[in-house]
Every structure is written in structure tokens, then in C-alpha cells.
Enzyme design. Structure first.
Site, PDB file in Angstrom:
ATOM      1  N   LYS A  27       6.903 -44.327   6.281  1.00 16.21           N
ATOM      2  CA  LYS A  27       8.241 -44.443   6.879  1.00 16.21           C
ATOM      3  C   LYS A  27       9.293 -44.775   5.822  1.00 16.21           C
ATOM      4  CE  LYS A  27       7.173 -43.480  11.131  1.00 16.21           C
ATOM      5  NZ  LYS A  27       7.672 -42.234  11.763  1.00 16.21           N
ATOM      6  N   TYR A  78       1.454 -46.764   7.194  1.00 17.66           N
ATOM      7  CA  TYR A  78       2.587 -46.408   8.063  1.00 17.66           C
ATOM      8  C   TYR A  78       3.908 -46.803   7.402  1.00 17.66           C
ATOM      9  CZ  TYR A  78       5.233 -46.192  12.497  1.00 17.66           C
ATOM     10  OH  TYR A  78       6.143 -45.903  13.489  1.00 17.66           O
TER      11      TYR A  78
HETATM   12  P1  NAP Z   1       3.589 -41.310  20.680  1.00 20.89           P
HETATM   13  O1  NAP Z   1       3.943 -41.699  22.064  1.00 20.89           O
HETATM   14  O2  NAP Z   1       2.254 -41.699  20.128  1.00 20.89           O
HETATM   15  O3  NAP Z   1       3.798 -39.717  20.535  1.00 20.89           O
HETATM   16  C1  NAP Z   1       3.492 -39.096  19.304  1.00 20.89           C
HETATM   17  C2  NAP Z   1       3.885 -37.642  19.372  1.00 20.89           C
HETATM   18  O4  NAP Z   1       3.598 -37.039  18.094  1.00 20.89           O
HETATM   19  C3  NAP Z   1       3.109 -36.850  20.405  1.00 20.89           C
HETATM   20  O5  NAP Z   1       3.974 -35.890  20.973  1.00 20.89           O
HETATM   21  C4  NAP Z   1       2.024 -36.157  19.577  1.00 20.89           C
HETATM   22  O6  NAP Z   1       1.582 -34.928  20.145  1.00 20.89           O
HETATM   23  C5  NAP Z   1       2.796 -35.882  18.312  1.00 20.89           C
HETATM   24  N1  NAP Z   1       1.974 -35.657  17.127  1.00 20.89           N
HETATM   25  C6  NAP Z   1       1.032 -36.477  16.597  1.00 20.89           C
HETATM   26  N2  NAP Z   1       0.489 -35.908  15.489  1.00 20.89           N
HETATM   27  C7  NAP Z   1       1.107 -34.702  15.347  1.00 20.89           C
HETATM   28  C8  NAP Z   1       0.967 -33.641  14.411  1.00 20.89           C
HETATM   29  N3  NAP Z   1       0.101 -33.704  13.391  1.00 20.89           N
HETATM   30  N4  NAP Z   1       1.764 -32.540  14.558  1.00 20.89           N
HETATM   31  C9  NAP Z   1       2.644 -32.459  15.596  1.00 20.89           C
HETATM   32  N5  NAP Z   1       2.811 -33.427  16.512  1.00 20.89           N
HETATM   33  C10 NAP Z   1       2.041 -34.531  16.379  1.00 20.89           C
HETATM   34  O7  NAP Z   1       4.652 -41.886  19.605  1.00 20.89           O
HETATM   35  P2  NAP Z   1       6.119 -42.529  19.810  1.00 20.89           P
HETATM   36  O8  NAP Z   1       5.954 -43.974  19.990  1.00 20.89           O
HETATM   37  O9  NAP Z   1       6.900 -41.714  20.758  1.00 20.89           O
HETATM   38  O10 NAP Z   1       6.683 -42.322  18.319  1.00 20.89           O
HETATM   39  C11 NAP Z   1       7.444 -41.190  17.938  1.00 20.89           C
HETATM   40  C12 NAP Z   1       7.958 -41.418  16.524  1.00 20.89           C
HETATM   41  O11 NAP Z   1       8.727 -42.628  16.485  1.00 20.89           O
HETATM   42  C13 NAP Z   1       6.857 -41.594  15.489  1.00 20.89           C
HETATM   43  O12 NAP Z   1       7.225 -41.007  14.264  1.00 20.89           O
HETATM   44  C14 NAP Z   1       6.759 -43.090  15.348  1.00 20.89           C
HETATM   45  O13 NAP Z   1       6.231 -43.474  14.092  1.00 20.89           O
HETATM   46  C15 NAP Z   1       8.220 -43.471  15.491  1.00 20.89           C
HETATM   47  N6  NAP Z   1       8.431 -44.868  15.878  1.00 20.89           N
HETATM   48  C16 NAP Z   1       7.924 -45.354  17.048  1.00 20.89           C
HETATM   49  C17 NAP Z   1       8.132 -46.693  17.370  1.00 20.89           C
HETATM   50  C18 NAP Z   1       7.607 -47.308  18.632  1.00 20.89           C
HETATM   51  O14 NAP Z   1       7.754 -48.538  18.797  1.00 20.89           O
HETATM   52  N7  NAP Z   1       7.040 -46.557  19.554  1.00 20.89           N
HETATM   53  C19 NAP Z   1       8.844 -47.513  16.490  1.00 20.89           C
HETATM   54  C20 NAP Z   1       9.341 -46.981  15.315  1.00 20.89           C
HETATM   55  C21 NAP Z   1       9.121 -45.650  15.022  1.00 20.89           C
HETATM   56  P3  NAP Z   1       0.322 -34.855  21.181  1.00 20.89           P
HETATM   57  O15 NAP Z   1       0.822 -35.448  22.481  1.00 20.89           O
HETATM   58  O16 NAP Z   1       0.030 -33.393  21.313  1.00 20.89           O
HETATM   59  O17 NAP Z   1      -0.784 -35.645  20.575  1.00 20.89           O
END
Ligand code: NAP
Length: 247
Positions: A159, A155
Site C-alpha cells: 500500500k 500489505y
Molecule cells: P474485499 O471485500 O475482500 O474484496 C476484494 C475484491 O478484490 C473482490 O472483488 C475480489 O474479487 C477482488 N480481487 C481479489 N484478488 C483479485 C485479483 N487478483 N484480481 C482481481 N480482483 C481481485 O476487500 P475490500 O475490503 O472491499 O477492499 C477493497 C480495497 O480496499 C483493497 O485494495 C483493500 O486493500 C483496500 N482497503 C480496505 C480496507 C478495509 O478496511 N476494508 C481498508 C483500507 C484499504 P472476488 O470476489 O472475485 O474474489
């Protein structure tokens, strides 16, 4: 913030940060392409919420790690709305493990979605943005890409790679009025972080000067700013939304 008449494509918009980004861009007046890969019901719910903001939504299933599907997603956006102004590369997954125990498939899956996925959509979107001489690309990286994290080598590498992609593309397309920036969230309350054990959460909150976890809306507010005219002279930057965690 006025995005009236603009088209935004948000990958992984069916929940979490992507959902909040889709909604804030819709509230600012943009038509929004809501991408998902598995969860059609959640994607439809977001598309319906976008519609209730008084703009148009296109719900589109695509696995961004597949170049053909990512290109199809971009072409669908342009076919529906006639233009693509804003691309938010948000789709992401985790497959955590210590390096010694990490399977090839876990390394490849995370790099394919989180890094190659952004390359796939960016390459497809730039064809249109270069012609239009306008574009805003916003990549959702992570403070893990800046600091690293035990158990998340795949990851963190993805990133950090996204930051390199951001800076390189910003240099390539700046002369065409296209900005490319990265947002680096800290610990945001979504399904991705729900699965972390309580002791890990307790340790993390102790590291956050603002004393709370972030919300998807905290991240979406910065994305909306970067998508708008006020951010016209900002490119190639990495901006943390982390409550001070990475200071
Ligand atoms: P999440 O709740 O797990 O949601 C992930 C989203 O990505 C879902 O809409 C999922 O679609 C979609 N997805 C997964 N694989 C995909 C693919 N191959 N093609 C298209 N869509 C795909 O994640 P989140 O926490 O909102 O995170 C969103 C972004 O922010 C990510 O890049 C994550 O690394 C980054 N981020 C998150 C955090 C945190 O603390 N949450 C911190 C830093 C960065 P489905 O619903 O259809 O599966």
C-alpha cells in the site's frame, strides 16, 4: 456529479469497496466494467445493479496480478465502450502474519495483487488515456500504507508502494490531462475486515475520533469526487477516509 458517457473500470468490483465504487459511478452516469477474479455470482449481481442505474455494465473476469489478464481487461473495456476514462485500482488481498513467520508466498501474493496489479492495469490503460488526453486513475491504498501495522508488513509495503506509484505516474502524465490520486481508507466494514477478532476491532474503534467504522459508501463518495470534473486540478494526492484514525 455528472459522468454521462464516460467509461469506468473498477478492479475487484464484486464486493466491498469496489462494489460501492462501481454503483456510485454508475449512478453518476458512467458505463462500468465490473472486474472480479473468483466470485462470478457476486460480480454478476453488481453488474445487474449497475444496469438498473440506467447505464451499461461489462462483467469481466481477470486476475490483475497477471500482466496478460490485466491488459485483456483494459482491452475488453475499450472494445465494449470505445473508450476508458476512469480506472479505479481497488483489487486487494491480505495474507497477514508477523515478519518472522511470513511465508515467501504470502509476501509475493500480496505484492503481486495489491501493487503489481495496479501497475499492470495502469500501464495498459495509459496507452488509451494518453491518446485521448484525458484520464482519471484512482488507487485504493490504505492508512496502513502510511502508518504500518504489526502483522501486515506485506500489505503495508504494497500500500505504501501504491502511493509511490501514484505520485510517480501523476508526474509522468499530468501534462496529458490525466490525474492520478490515492485514497487511503481506514477500517471499512467489508469481508476483508469481517475476519478480524473482536478484541482487535474494539482496540481499533477506540482509535477512531468519529467513533465508528467506515462503510464502503464512505470511500466510494471520495472516489466519485476524484473521478469527476470538480477534481480536475487535484493530482498526486493521498486522501484518507478513516474517521480521523490516522490524525
Ligand atoms: P474485499 O471485500 O475482500 O474484496 C476484494 C475484491 O478484490 C473482490 O472483488 C475480489 O474479487 C477482488 N480481487 C481479489 N484478488 C483479485 C485479483 N487478483 N484480481 C482481481 N480482483 C481481485 O476487500 P475490500 O475490503 O472491499 O477492499 C477493497 C480495497 O480496499 C483493497 O485494495 C483493500 O486493500 C483496500 N482497503 C480496505 C480496507 C478495509 O478496511 N476494508 C481498508 C483500507 C484499504 P472476488 O470476489 O472475485 O474474489
Amino acid at each position: 456529479m455528472n459522468l454521462d458517457g464516460k467509461t469506468a473500470l473498477v478492479t475487484g468490483a464484486s464486493r466491498g469497496i469496489g462494489r460501492a465504487v462501481a454503483l456510485v459511478l454508475a449512478q453518476a452516469g458512467a458505463n462500468v466494467v465490473v472486474n472480479y477474479v473468483h466470485n462470478v455470482q457476486a460480480g454478476q449481481a453488481v453488474a445487474d445493479e449497475v444496469g438498473r442505474a440506467g447505464v451499461r455494465a461489462l462483467l469481466f473476469k481477470a486476475d490483475v496480478s497477471r500482466p496478460d489478464e490485466a491488459a485483456g481487461l483494459v482491452e475488453a473495456a475499450v472494445a465494449e465502450f470505445g473508450r476508458l476514462d476512469i480506472l479505479v485500482n481497488n483489487a486487494g488481498i491480505t495474507r497477514d502474519n508477523l515478519v518472522l513467520r511470513m511465508a515467501d508466498t504470502d509476501w509475493d501474493a500480496v505484492l503481486s495483487v495489491n501493487l503489481k496489479g495496479a501497475f499492470n492495469t495502469t500501464r495498459a490503460a495509459l496507452r488509451h488515456m494518453l491518446k485521448a488526453r484525458y484520464g482519471r486513475i484512482i488507487n485504493i491504498s490504505s492508512i496502513i500504507g502510511l502508518r504500518g501495522n504489526a502483522g501486515q508488513a506485506n500489505y503495508a509495503a504494497a500500500k505504501a508502494g501504491l502511493i509511490g506509484l501514484t505520485k510517480s505516474v501523476a508526474r509522468e502524465v499530468g501534462s496529458r490531462n490525466i490525474t492520478v490520486n490515492a485514497v487511503a481508507p481506514g477500517f471499512i466494514l467489508t469481508e476483508m475486515t469481517d475476519k478480524l477478532p473482536q478484541d482487535v476491532r474494539n482496540r481499533m474503534i477506540a482509535e477512531i475520533p468519529l467513533g465508528r467504522f467506515g462503510t464502503p459508501e464512505d470511500v466510494a463518495a471520495l472516489v466519485a469526487f476524484l473521478a469527476g470534473d470538480s477534481a480536475a486540478y487535484i493530482t498526486g494526492q493521498v486522501i484518507a477516509v478513516d474517521g480521523g484514525m490516522a490524525i
